[in-house]
Design a protein around this motif. Structure first.
Motif, short mmCIF file in Angstrom:
data_model
loop_
_atom_site.label_atom_id
_atom_site.label_comp_id
_atom_site.label_asym_id
_atom_site.label_seq_id
_atom_site.Cartn_x
_atom_site.Cartn_y
_atom_site.Cartn_z
N GLY A 101 8.34 -5.08 -5.32
CA GLY A 101 8.36 -3.64 -5.54
C GLY A 101 8.22 -2.80 -4.29
O GLY A 101 7.88 -1.62 -4.36
N ILE A 102 8.49 -3.39 -3.14
CA ILE A 102 8.34 -2.70 -1.86
C ILE A 102 9.66 -2.11 -1.41
O ILE A 102 10.70 -2.77 -1.47
N GLU A 103 9.63 -0.87 -0.97
CA GLU A 103 10.80 -0.23 -0.38
C GLU A 103 10.98 -0.79 1.03
O GLU A 103 10.10 -0.64 1.89
N ALA A 104 12.12 -1.45 1.28
CA ALA A 104 12.30 -2.14 2.57
C ALA A 104 13.72 -1.97 3.09
O ALA A 104 14.69 -2.04 2.33
N LEU A 105 13.82 -1.78 4.39
CA LEU A 105 15.08 -1.76 5.11
C LEU A 105 15.03 -2.89 6.13
O LEU A 105 14.08 -2.98 6.90
N GLY A 106 16.04 -3.74 6.13
CA GLY A 106 16.09 -4.85 7.07
C GLY A 106 17.24 -4.72 8.04
O GLY A 106 18.37 -4.43 7.65
N LEU A 107 16.96 -4.93 9.32
CA LEU A 107 17.96 -4.79 10.36
C LEU A 107 17.85 -5.94 11.36
O LEU A 107 16.75 -6.40 11.65
N VAL A 108 19.01 -6.36 11.86
CA VAL A 108 19.00 -7.34 12.94
C VAL A 108 18.61 -6.63 14.23
O VAL A 108 19.18 -5.60 14.58
N CYS A 109 17.61 -7.16 14.90
CA CYS A 109 17.19 -6.56 16.17
C CYS A 109 16.63 -7.64 17.09
O CYS A 109 15.54 -8.17 16.85
N HIS A 110 17.39 -7.99 18.10
CA HIS A 110 16.86 -8.80 19.19
C HIS A 110 16.24 -7.80 20.16
O HIS A 110 16.94 -6.98 20.75
N VAL A 111 14.93 -7.85 20.32
CA VAL A 111 14.25 -6.78 21.06
C VAL A 111 14.70 -6.67 22.51
O VAL A 111 14.50 -5.63 23.15
N SER A 112 15.32 -7.72 23.05
CA SER A 112 15.83 -7.66 24.41
C SER A 112 17.16 -6.91 24.52
O SER A 112 17.61 -6.63 25.62
N ASP A 155 17.78 -10.85 5.56
CA ASP A 155 18.15 -10.74 4.15
C ASP A 155 17.11 -11.41 3.24
O ASP A 155 16.73 -10.86 2.20
N GLU A 156 16.66 -12.59 3.64
CA GLU A 156 15.68 -13.32 2.83
C GLU A 156 14.36 -12.56 2.76
O GLU A 156 13.73 -12.47 1.70
N ALA A 157 13.93 -12.00 3.89
CA ALA A 157 12.66 -11.28 3.91
C ALA A 157 12.73 -9.99 3.09
O ALA A 157 11.80 -9.67 2.34
N VAL A 158 13.82 -9.26 3.21
CA VAL A 158 13.99 -8.03 2.43
C VAL A 158 13.96 -8.36 0.94
O VAL A 158 13.32 -7.64 0.14
N ASN A 159 14.62 -9.43 0.55
CA ASN A 159 14.64 -9.83 -0.86
C ASN A 159 13.23 -10.13 -1.37
O ASN A 159 12.85 -9.71 -2.48
N LYS A 160 12.43 -10.82 -0.57
CA LYS A 160 11.05 -11.13 -0.96
C LYS A 160 10.23 -9.85 -1.14
O LYS A 160 9.46 -9.71 -2.10
N GLU A 197 0.82 -1.21 0.00
CA GLU A 197 0.00 0.00 0.00
C GLU A 197 0.85 1.26 0.00
O GLU A 197 0.34 2.36 0.23
N GLY A 198 2.15 1.11 -0.25
CA GLY A 198 2.99 2.29 -0.48
C GLY A 198 3.97 2.66 0.60
O GLY A 198 4.79 3.57 0.41
N ALA A 199 3.93 2.00 1.76
CA ALA A 199 4.84 2.36 2.84
C ALA A 199 6.26 1.87 2.57
O ALA A 199 6.47 0.83 1.93
N ALA A 200 7.22 2.63 3.08
CA ALA A 200 8.59 2.11 3.24
C ALA A 200 8.58 1.35 4.55
O ALA A 200 8.20 1.90 5.59
N VAL A 201 8.94 0.06 4.52
CA VAL A 201 8.83 -0.77 5.71
C VAL A 201 10.21 -1.12 6.25
O VAL A 201 11.15 -1.41 5.50
N VAL A 202 10.32 -1.07 7.56
CA VAL A 202 11.55 -1.44 8.26
C VAL A 202 11.26 -2.72 9.01
O VAL A 202 10.43 -2.75 9.91
#
Length: 254
Positions: A59-70, A49-54, A34-39
């Motif tokens: 056609g989605i603008e995506a930034l992928g980062l490693v984040c262990h929420v703890s 890496d695999e998720a960003v590639n998908k 729906e047009g968002a840039a997703v992080v």
């Protein structure tokens, strides 16, 4: 057949925690379509890496980062990198969760109680503390709770109690963050993701869960993503402090 969605999030930036698979990934994909840039983020670089590639293949603008929420530094870096690339945050979806035990509450070890509280409740607050100074006016925060937050049954009891806490947290933060930020919540029913696979590996158990719904089926990640997209969008501009149950008619509340 491929669905054509609107562009309600054109120019928006959305952070979705724990979002390289399952419900989190479905939400990122829907907001992106729906047009968002997703992080997006998760604990493992390979999954990121695999998720960003998908997403990019769609056609989605995506930034992928490693984040262990703890990890406090990971949380800081998630927000810092988002702001460095996009300059703002419009939507935050807090999806990270853990369920390391199926013991009864009175049999649950202290270390497990600590982990459940930390991952399912505390880290969402801490991540939101980092994100809040960068939220735009008319921004949206969405917690991902669970139908078990209304009925914490055996095997999921303490997990369910932590999800109950998110219902109260939604109400409290909706008041605290108004009027510039809306805070809402979804309570998914049973969705056959990797996280919940142990519940549905047995055909008899799967049928028993389906029979508890009025629609006689399990939920899908797309069902959950559609609800989040509504709550995050301007279509829900007069909705805050609410929890939307998406569980096929399973008992929740009057």
């Amino acid at each position: 057949m491929e669905k054509n969605f609107g562009r309600r999030f054109e120019g928006k930036v959305a952070i979705i925690s724990a979002s390289t698979q399952g419900i989190g990934f479905g939400i990122a994909e829907r907001l992106g379509l729906e047009g968002a840039a997703v992080v997006i983020s998760s604990r493992r670089q390979r999954n990121v890496d695999e998720a960003v590639n998908k997403l990019k293949k769609r056609g989605i603008e995506a930034l992928g980062l490693v984040c262990h929420v703890s990890n406090a530094q990971h949380r800081k870096d998630l927000i810092k990198n988002t702001i460095e690339k996009y300059g703002k945050i419009d939507v935050v979806v807090l999806n990270a969760a853990a369920n390391p035990s199926v013991e009864g509450i009175l049999e649950t070890k202290e270390s497990i109680l600590d982990k459940l509280w930390e991952i399912n409740v505390k880290t969402s607050i801490l991540l939101l503390q980092e994100a809040a100074p960068h939220l735009t006016k008319n921004s949206s925060v969405i917690f991902v709770s669970s139908i078990t937050g209304y009925h914490p049954g055996r095997g999921l009891a303490m997990y369910g109690v932590t999800k109950t806490a998110l219902l109260g947290l939604t109400k409290a933060l909706a008041d605290e963050m108004a009027p510039d930020t809306r805070v809402n919540c979804i309570a998914p029913g049973f969705v056959p993701t990797h996280f919940a696979s142990y519940l549905i590996n047995d055909d008899e158990q799967k049928r028993a869960i389906e029979e508890k719904t009025l629609l006689n089926r399990l939920g899908t990640t797309q069902d959950m993503a559609a609800a989040v997209a509504y709550l995050a969008s301007d279509d829900a501009s007069y909705v805050t402090g609410e929890t939307l149950v998406i569980a096929g008619g399973m008992p929740s509340k009057l």
